[in-house]
Design a protein around this motif. Structure first.
Motif, short mmCIF file in Angstrom:
data_model
loop_
_atom_site.label_atom_id
_atom_site.label_comp_id
_atom_site.label_asym_id
_atom_site.label_seq_id
_atom_site.Cartn_x
_atom_site.Cartn_y
_atom_site.Cartn_z
N THR A 307 0.86 -1.18 0.00
CA THR A 307 0.00 0.00 0.00
C THR A 307 0.89 1.23 0.00
OG1 THR A 307 -0.13 0.01 2.41
CG2 THR A 307 -1.85 -1.17 1.23
N VAL A 308 0.47 2.23 -0.76
CA VAL A 308 1.26 3.46 -0.91
C VAL A 308 0.40 4.64 -0.49
CG1 VAL A 308 2.63 4.88 -2.49
CG2 VAL A 308 2.48 2.40 -2.85
N ALA A 309 0.97 5.50 0.36
CA ALA A 309 0.23 6.66 0.84
C ALA A 309 1.16 7.87 0.88
CB ALA A 309 -0.36 6.41 2.21
N LEU A 310 0.61 9.04 0.58
CA LEU A 310 1.35 10.30 0.62
C LEU A 310 0.87 11.09 1.82
CD1 LEU A 310 3.24 12.40 -0.81
CD2 LEU A 310 1.16 13.25 -1.95
N GLY A 311 1.84 11.69 2.54
CA GLY A 311 1.51 12.50 3.71
C GLY A 311 2.23 13.82 3.67
N ALA A 312 1.59 14.87 4.12
CA ALA A 312 2.21 16.19 4.18
C ALA A 312 1.66 16.94 5.39
CB ALA A 312 1.95 16.98 2.90
N SER A 313 2.50 17.78 6.00
CA SER A 313 2.05 18.57 7.15
C SER A 313 2.73 19.92 7.16
CB SER A 313 2.36 17.82 8.46
OG SER A 313 3.76 17.72 8.67
N TYR A 314 2.05 20.90 7.74
CA TYR A 314 2.58 22.26 7.87
C TYR A 314 2.08 22.80 9.20
CZ TYR A 314 3.53 27.20 6.91
OH TYR A 314 4.00 28.48 6.98
N SER A 315 3.03 23.34 10.03
CA SER A 315 2.62 23.80 11.35
C SER A 315 3.46 25.00 11.78
CB SER A 315 2.75 22.67 12.38
OG SER A 315 4.11 22.26 12.50
N LYS A 316 2.93 25.72 12.76
CA LYS A 316 3.61 26.85 13.39
C LYS A 316 3.71 26.56 14.88
CE LYS A 316 4.17 30.12 10.14
NZ LYS A 316 5.44 30.85 9.88
N LEU A 317 4.92 26.84 15.47
CA LEU A 317 5.16 26.54 16.88
C LEU A 317 5.62 27.81 17.59
CD1 LEU A 317 5.62 24.59 19.30
CD2 LEU A 317 7.92 24.21 18.39
N ALA A 318 5.03 28.07 18.73
CA ALA A 318 5.43 29.23 19.55
C ALA A 318 5.71 28.76 20.96
CB ALA A 318 4.34 30.29 19.54
N GLN A 319 6.72 29.39 21.61
CA GLN A 319 7.08 29.06 22.99
C GLN A 319 7.15 30.35 23.80
OE1 GLN A 319 10.80 26.99 22.17
NE2 GLN A 319 9.79 25.00 22.46
N ARG A 320 6.51 30.33 24.96
CA ARG A 320 6.46 31.52 25.82
C ARG A 320 6.58 31.08 27.27
NH1 ARG A 320 6.25 32.97 21.21
NH2 ARG A 320 4.80 34.46 20.22
N ASN A 321 7.05 32.01 28.11
CA ASN A 321 7.01 31.77 29.55
C ASN A 321 5.75 32.33 30.17
OD1 ASN A 321 9.31 30.26 30.23
ND2 ASN A 321 10.63 32.05 29.94
#
Length: 460
Positions: A307-321
C-alpha cells in the motif's frame, strides 16, 4: 361530565376523518404495498444504507485534510541532567593563560567535571498546523471502488425479491376475496330460490297438495343458508383485514376491490410462454451475490500487494514563559512531505486463509445458482401441470353446476305438478349446493394455479 363526553365525541370524529376509502385493482393494491408495506420499505432503506456505505468506500480514495491547534502549560518544566560541558572550556582558557591557583601552582584540568541540571523549554507552548493524507494505492480499496455498483444491484435485487413475495401473496388474497363475491352471489341466489319454493309450497299446502313437514324442511334449509352466508361474510371480512395488513393499509380504512374474474381470461393458456432464468428475481439476486463473491476473492488477493500513501504537514510553533501567544513573539515554521510504502511480508497465513475461504464461498454460490435452475425448472413444470389440471377441473365443475341447476328446476316442476316427491327436490337442492361449492373451489384453485405459474416463470 359534559367536557369528557365532548372530548370523546371529538376524538371519535377525528378518527372518522382519518379513515379513507380506496378502490383498488390488483395492480393498484401491489403499487400501494410497494409504498406502505414495512418489509418493502425496509428493503428500499437497505439500498439507501448501501449508498452511504459506498460513499464511505469512495472517501477512502480521497484525500483527508485535518487541522489541529494545541496549547500546553508546564507549571514545572522538566529538568534534565547532562554532562558539564561548560567547565572544561573555562579550565582550558585558564590553563592556556597560565593562571595559578591560590598556592601559586598552575591550574590543572580536573579529571571529572560532573553534571549540570538544566531546564529545557518554556512554561507555555502552542502549535497550529494542518496535515494531508492521500492514499495512492491499496488493493482492497481499489476493489471496493469497483464493487460499488454491484453492491447497489445486490440490495436492489433483494428488494425485488421481497416485492415479488409480497406481490404473489397480494394476488392470492385479492382473488380469493374476488371469488368470495361469486360465493355470496350464489348463496343469495340459493336463498332467493328457496324463498320462492317456500312461497309455492305454502300455496300448495293451503290447497291440500303439500304437507306441513315440507314447509318446515324448506325453512330449515333457509336457516342453514342464512347461517352459511353469515359465516362466509365473516370470513370475507377477515380476508379484507389480512389484505389491508399485507399492503400496509390501516384497518379502519375502507377497501373496495374493483377487479372481477373473467372465466375466459382465467382459461387463457399462459403456459405457452417461454421462460428464462433471468426473469426470476431470486435468480437475479443470487447472480449478483456471485459477482460480489468474485470481488471478494480479488480483494483478498490484492491485499498481498504493498500500500502506498502520501503524507504532508505544515505547522507553526510558539514558545512563551507567559500565555501571550496573541501578542508579539516568534512563531517557528515546521513542514514535511513523506511517502509511505507498506509492504506485507508475513501475516501468519491469514491472507491465504481469507482467499481460500472467499473462493469456497464463491463455489457455494455457483452451486446454489445451478441448484436454483433445477428448482425453477421443477417449479415451472409442477405449476404447469397444476394449472392444466385446475382448468380442466374448472370446466368440469362449471358444467356440473349448470347441470345441477337444470336438474333442480326440472325436479321442482315435477314437484309442483304433483308427480315428484319432497325427497327428490331436497336431494336436487343438496346436489346443486354441492356443485356450487365445488365450482367456487375450482375457480379459486384455477386463479391460484395461474398466479403460481406466472410466479414460477418470473412473469407475474
Amino acid at each position: 361530565m359534559f367536557s369528557v363526553l365532548s372530548l370523546l365525541m371529538l376524538a371519535g370524529a377525528s378518527n372518522a376523518q382519518k379513515a379513507s376509502r380506496y378502490e383498488f385493482s390488483v395492480q393498484q393494491a401491489v403499487a400501494f404495498a410497494q409504498k406502505n408495506n414495512v418489509q418493502v420499505k425496509n428493503a428500499l432503506l437497505a439500498i439507501q444504507a448501501q449508498m452511504q456505505t459506498n460513499r464511505e468506500i469512495t472517501a477512502s480514495a480521497l484525500p483527508t485534510i485535518s487541522g489541529s491547534i494545541a496549547a500546553n502549560h508546564f507549571p514545572n518544566v522538566a529538568v534534565q541532567t547532562i554532562p558539564n560541558f561548560i567547565s572544561p572550556a573555562t579550565y582550558q582558557v585558564l590553563v592556556n593563560e597560565g593562571v595559578k591557583d591560590g598556592n601559586g601552582n598552575p591550574i590543572q584540568m580536573p579529571g571529572d567535571f560532573g553534571f549540570i541540571a538544566a531546564q529545557f523549554g518554556t512554561k507555555w507552548n502552542s502549535t497550529v498546523g494542518v496535515s494531508l493524507q492521500q492514499l495512492l494505492f491499496d488493493g482492497q480499496v481499489f476493489i471496493g471502488l469497483q464493487a460499488r455498483k454491484a453492491s447497489i444491484d445486490f440490495q436492489e435485487a433483494a428488494a425485488k425479491v421481497t416485492e415479488e413475495n409480497i406481490k404473489t401473496n397480494i394476488y392470492k388474497v385479492y382473488y380469493q376475496l374476488v371469488v368470495s363475491k361469486t360465493q355470496i352471489e350464489l348463496l343469495d341466489a340459493n336463498i332467493k330460490r328457496l324463498q320462492k319454493l317456500d312461497y309455492d309450497v305454502k300455496a300448495l299446502y293451503k290447497n291440500g297438495f303439500a304437507e306441513r313437514i315440507d314447509i318446515d324442511k324448506i325453512e330449515v334449509q333457509l336457516n342453514n343458508l342464512s347461517t352459511e352466508k353469515i359465516k362466509a361474510m365473516n370470513s370475507i371480512a377477515m380476508g379484507y383485514i389480512g389484505l389491508k395488513t399485507l399492503i400496509g393499509m390501516p384497518a379502519a380504512d375502507t377497501l373496495v376491490l374493483t377487479d372481477t374474474l373473467d372465466y375466459n381470461q382465467i382459461k387463457d393458456d399462459v403456459t405457452k410462454q417461454e421462460y428464462n432464468y433471468e426473469d426470476r428475481k431470486d435468480f437475479q439476486y443470487l447472480s449478483t451475490a456471485k459477482l460480489l463473491n468474485n470481488y471478494n476473492v480479488k480483494r483478498y488477493e490484492l491485499s498481498k500487494l504493498p500500500t502506498v500513501a502520501l503524507g504532508a504537514s505544515y505547522s507553526k510553533l510558539a514558545q512563551r514563559n507567559q500565555f501571550n501567544f496573541f501578542g508579539k513573539g516568534d512563531w517557528f515554521t515546521a513542514s514535511s512531505i513523506g511517502l509511505n510504502i507498506s509492504v506485507p511480508i508475513f501475516s501468519g497465513f491469514a491472507k491465504d486463509a481469507r482467499i481460500k475461504k472467499a473462493k469456497i464461498e464463491l463455489e457455494q454460490t455457483s452451486n446454489q445458482l445451478e441448484n436454483l435452475k433445477l428448482n425453477i425448472d421443477q417449479s415451472v413444470e409442477q405449476a404447469r401441470l397444476k394449472y392444466k389440471t385446475a382448468i380442466a377441473t374448472l370446466d368440469f365443475q362449471k358444467n356440473n353446476m349448470t347441470l345441477a341447476e337444470k336438474v333442480y328446476q326440472q325436479t321442482k316442476k315435477k314437484y309442483e305438478a304433483g308427480t315428484g316427491s319432497n325427497t327428490e327436490i331436497n336431494a336436487a337442492d343438496v346436489d346443486l349446493k354441492a356443485a356450487q361449492t365445488n365450482y367456487i373451489a375450482a375457480l379459486y384453485d384455477a386463479i391460484i394455479a395461474r398466479v403460481d405459474y406466472l410466479t414460477a416463470t418470473g412473469k407475474l
